[in-house]
Design a protein around this motif. Structure first.
Motif, mmCIF file in Angstrom:
data_model
loop_
_atom_site.group_PDB
_atom_site.id
_atom_site.type_symbol
_atom_site.label_atom_id
_atom_site.label_comp_id
_atom_site.label_asym_id
_atom_site.label_seq_id
_atom_site.Cartn_x
_atom_site.Cartn_y
_atom_site.Cartn_z
ATOM 1 N N MET A 116 0.843 -1.203 0.000
ATOM 2 C CA MET A 116 0.000 0.000 0.000
ATOM 3 C C MET A 116 0.880 1.256 0.000
ATOM 4 O O MET A 116 1.858 1.333 0.732
ATOM 5 N N THR A 117 0.526 2.217 -0.834
ATOM 6 C CA THR A 117 1.196 3.516 -0.835
ATOM 7 C C THR A 117 0.442 4.432 0.118
ATOM 8 O O THR A 117 -0.701 4.803 -0.137
ATOM 9 N N TYR A 118 1.064 4.786 1.223
ATOM 10 C CA TYR A 118 0.357 5.524 2.259
ATOM 11 C C TYR A 118 0.320 7.023 1.981
ATOM 12 O O TYR A 118 1.261 7.603 1.447
ATOM 13 N N THR A 119 -0.791 7.647 2.376
ATOM 14 C CA THR A 119 -0.909 9.098 2.338
ATOM 15 C C THR A 119 -0.818 9.664 3.752
ATOM 16 O O THR A 119 -0.922 10.862 3.940
ATOM 17 N N VAL A 120 -0.633 8.781 4.735
ATOM 18 C CA VAL A 120 -0.458 9.183 6.135
ATOM 19 C C VAL A 120 1.035 9.289 6.427
ATOM 20 O O VAL A 120 1.790 8.373 6.097
ATOM 21 N N PRO A 121 1.499 10.371 7.034
ATOM 22 C CA PRO A 121 2.907 10.446 7.429
ATOM 23 C C PRO A 121 3.285 9.239 8.298
ATOM 24 O O PRO A 121 2.586 8.920 9.264
ATOM 25 N N GLN A 122 4.355 8.574 7.963
ATOM 26 C CA GLN A 122 4.732 7.332 8.640
ATOM 27 C C GLN A 122 4.947 7.530 10.133
ATOM 28 O O GLN A 122 4.571 6.676 10.950
ATOM 29 N N GLU A 123 5.512 8.659 10.513
ATOM 30 C CA GLU A 123 5.768 8.923 11.930
ATOM 31 C C GLU A 123 4.468 8.953 12.729
ATOM 32 O O GLU A 123 4.379 8.390 13.827
ATOM 33 N N LEU A 124 3.444 9.613 12.162
ATOM 34 C CA LEU A 124 2.157 9.683 12.848
ATOM 35 C C LEU A 124 1.513 8.308 12.917
ATOM 36 O O LEU A 124 0.944 7.924 13.942
ATOM 37 N N LEU A 125 1.590 7.558 11.831
ATOM 38 C CA LEU A 125 0.991 6.225 11.807
ATOM 39 C C LEU A 125 1.584 5.363 12.916
ATOM 40 O O LEU A 125 0.863 4.623 13.597
ATOM 41 N N GLU A 126 2.873 5.460 13.117
ATOM 42 C CA GLU A 126 3.526 4.680 14.172
ATOM 43 C C GLU A 126 3.037 5.093 15.556
ATOM 44 O O GLU A 126 2.828 4.246 16.437
ATOM 45 N N ILE A 127 2.819 6.384 15.747
ATOM 46 C CA ILE A 127 2.304 6.874 17.032
ATOM 47 C C ILE A 127 0.913 6.328 17.294
ATOM 48 O O ILE A 127 0.592 5.862 18.397
ATOM 49 N N ILE A 128 0.056 6.346 16.274
ATOM 50 C CA ILE A 128 -1.308 5.850 16.425
ATOM 51 C C ILE A 128 -1.304 4.346 16.703
ATOM 52 O O ILE A 128 -2.036 3.857 17.577
ATOM 53 N N LEU A 129 -0.469 3.630 15.987
ATOM 54 C CA LEU A 129 -0.454 2.172 16.131
ATOM 55 C C LEU A 129 0.085 1.737 17.491
ATOM 56 O O LEU A 129 -0.228 0.631 17.961
ATOM 57 N N GLU A 130 0.856 2.585 18.136
ATOM 58 C CA GLU A 130 1.324 2.265 19.485
ATOM 59 C C GLU A 130 0.160 2.189 20.461
ATOM 60 O O GLU A 130 0.213 1.462 21.459
ATOM 61 N N THR A 166 -8.470 12.144 -0.964
ATOM 62 C CA THR A 166 -7.186 11.758 -0.388
ATOM 63 C C THR A 166 -7.227 11.871 1.130
ATOM 64 O O THR A 166 -6.664 11.036 1.845
ATOM 65 N N ALA A 167 -7.901 12.902 1.634
ATOM 66 C CA ALA A 167 -8.044 13.057 3.083
ATOM 67 C C ALA A 167 -8.776 11.860 3.686
ATOM 68 O O ALA A 167 -8.369 11.321 4.725
ATOM 69 N N MET A 168 -9.847 11.423 3.032
ATOM 70 C CA MET A 168 -10.614 10.285 3.526
ATOM 71 C C MET A 168 -9.834 8.978 3.350
ATOM 72 O O MET A 168 -9.899 8.081 4.188
ATOM 73 N N ARG A 169 -9.084 8.879 2.275
ATOM 74 C CA ARG A 169 -8.258 7.692 2.061
ATOM 75 C C ARG A 169 -7.275 7.512 3.204
ATOM 76 O O ARG A 169 -7.070 6.400 3.703
ATOM 77 N N SER A 170 -6.652 8.608 3.636
ATOM 78 C CA SER A 170 -5.652 8.515 4.700
ATOM 79 C C SER A 170 -6.277 8.001 5.994
ATOM 80 O O SER A 170 -5.654 7.217 6.732
ATOM 81 N N ILE A 171 -7.507 8.415 6.271
ATOM 82 C CA ILE A 171 -8.193 7.952 7.481
ATOM 83 C C ILE A 171 -8.539 6.468 7.356
ATOM 84 O O ILE A 171 -8.427 5.705 8.323
ATOM 85 N N LEU A 172 -8.939 6.046 6.170
ATOM 86 C CA LEU A 172 -9.210 4.626 5.941
ATOM 87 C C LEU A 172 -7.944 3.788 6.103
ATOM 88 O O LEU A 172 -7.992 2.660 6.610
ATOM 89 N N GLU A 173 -6.818 4.326 5.672
ATOM 90 C CA GLU A 173 -5.540 3.618 5.827
ATOM 91 C C GLU A 173 -5.238 3.387 7.315
ATOM 92 O O GLU A 173 -4.834 2.291 7.722
ATOM 93 N N ILE A 174 -5.444 4.426 8.110
ATOM 94 C CA ILE A 174 -5.223 4.296 9.555
ATOM 95 C C ILE A 174 -6.191 3.281 10.142
ATOM 96 O O ILE A 174 -5.801 2.427 10.955
ATOM 97 N N ALA A 175 -7.452 3.364 9.733
ATOM 98 C CA ALA A 175 -8.463 2.441 10.251
ATOM 99 C C ALA A 175 -8.114 0.994 9.943
ATOM 100 O O ALA A 175 -8.290 0.098 10.780
ATOM 101 N N ALA A 176 -7.608 0.758 8.742
ATOM 102 C CA ALA A 176 -7.227 -0.596 8.355
ATOM 103 C C ALA A 176 -6.097 -1.116 9.224
ATOM 104 O O ALA A 176 -6.119 -2.269 9.674
#
Length: 406
Positions: A1-15, A94-104
């Motif tokens: 998957m090509t992410y539209t979410v900044p990787q640093e933020l994604l890691e914070i959320i996943l923690e 794209t904004a909604m896609r990024s939220i779906l990426e996080i949700a997944a």
């Protein structure tokens, strides 16, 4: 998957994951309204889903008015807040896609999307957009609003009647902006070919794409949530059309090709279930400049005479030219013929910009006809006129399959 979410933020959320429920708020320069939307969403999560771990995520397009700062200052109690500027093509999709990426990635059971300019959102909206999903009845919930008769003219004249006619599910607000998405559909959306996000669905085409995809690909029926009135930053349909028309209608027509094997075999129409008590609310009035609609219709047709003749059949071209030389009002039968012929012509990529260009003034004429016809009607009477348009679309669906030669 090509992410539209900044990787640093994604890691914070996943923690902190997994999150059961996520409310996503796309934004761009919405500092005046986003705090109310955010705090109301938090109240809904806390009141109706106290046993679920939840967060609210703001996916921003690079606002210059402190939208993100205002969002992060919202009082949401134990509901976590995250805000970021998404990466990739600028647009709502794209904004909604990024939220779906996080949700997944975060294991969410359900995501609710709320427009950031809402002034009528209530805590119960969260319950009604999520509960049908958690109860296993659906994986996609659209809003069922009470809107002013002149609000949502793209929905009323094109998206609602054509989508319902094509796919056999009667969904009143297929581009409403506020949706509930379950795990099944989160997976379907995020597993699509990344190239599909390079199209108009990265912008305003996202809503009709999500709804149409859910109707065609979910194993469960689409539900509708009774939300009462939608009060937001409304626009005169003849003056502030912008890119939205092109992106919504272009996506709708493109999806007809994607799912033609489905809609060509669909002959019945069923109501999508409505969850929640129907609310009797009077929406805010909207002023429409009828003269501007009529003049824009006439001028647009006249200026695009050659293009109209090259795309439409002779019979429809003559009807359109007659309208330009007389009332500037497009009647329902002519409108349906226009939509049917242009949807087929849109299958040729080199004609697409030209098609939208000539459809806009015809749409102005259709909107003018509806406004004049319903001027002295109340909300319920005007709604009956929209239902009559749907019935005519359905009655003539056989013509569409012949035009498409399927």
């Amino acid at each position: 998957m090509t992410y539209t979410v900044p990787q640093e933020l994604l890691e914070i959320i996943l923690e902190k994951a997994p999150y059961d429920l996520i409310v996503g708020i796309p934004s761009y320069n919405n500092a005046e309204t986003i705090r109310y939307v955010t705090e109301t969403a938090a109240k809904g999560l806390t009141e109706f889903f106290p046993g679920y771990k939840a967060c609210i995520i703001n996916s921003d397009g690079g606002s210059s008015d402190e939208t993100r700062e205002t969002f992060l200052k919202s009082n949401t109690g134990n509901v976590d807040l995250y805000s970021f500027v998404y990466e990739g093509i600028s647009g709502k999709g794209t904004a909604m896609r990024s939220i779906l990426e996080i949700a997944a990635e975060a294991g969410a059971k359900a995501v609710v999307f709320l427009d950031s300019d809402l002034r009528s959102v209530q805590p119960f909206w969260i319950e009604r957009l999520i509960n049908p999903i958690l109860s296993g009845k659906t994986s996609y919930v659209t809003p069922y609003y009470i809107r002013h008769k002149y609000d949502g003219t793209i929905t009323n004249s094109i998206c609602y009647p054509l989508t319902s006619t094509l796919y056999g599910q009667k969904v009143r607000q297929p581009i409403g902006g506020d949706f509930g998405v379950g795990r099944e559909m989160i997976e379907i959306y995020t597993n699509k070919d990344p190239q599909i996000w390079e199209s108009d669905i990265s912008r305003f085409g996202i809503d009709i794409w999500m709804t149409t995809t859910a109707i065609n690909e979910s194993k469960l029926p689409v539900y509708q949530a009774s939300l009462g009135a939608k009060i937001h930053d409304v626009k005169d349909p003849g003056k502030q059309l912008g890119k939205m028309f092109k992106e919504v209608v272009g996506t709708l027509f493109s999806l007809m090709e994607t799912y033609k094997n489905n809609w060509s075999k669909t002959s019945s129409l069923k109501n999508s279930p409505i969850y929640g008590e129907f609310l009797e609310i009077t929406p805010e009035p909207i002023n429409v400049d009828i003269d501007n609609l009529i003049n824009s219709c006439k001028k647009g047709i006249t200026n695009n005479k050659e293009e109209i003749e090259s795309i439409f059949s002779y019979e429809i071209s003559e009807k359109i030219f007659e309208i330009a030389s007389s009332s500037g009002r497009v009647d329902e039968d002519t409108w349906i013929s226009v939509i049917f012929e242009l949807s087929n012509a849109y299958r040729k990529p080199d004609l697409r910009d030209k098609i939208i260009k000539i459809l806009v003034p015809i749409y102005f004429g259709k909107t003018a006809d509806f406004v004049i016809k319903t001027t002295h009607m109340n909300q319920k009477e005007a709604e009956k006129e929209i239902e009559k348009l749907l019935e005519k679309f359905i009655e003539r669906k056989g013509e569409l399959t012949k035009i498409w030669k399927i």
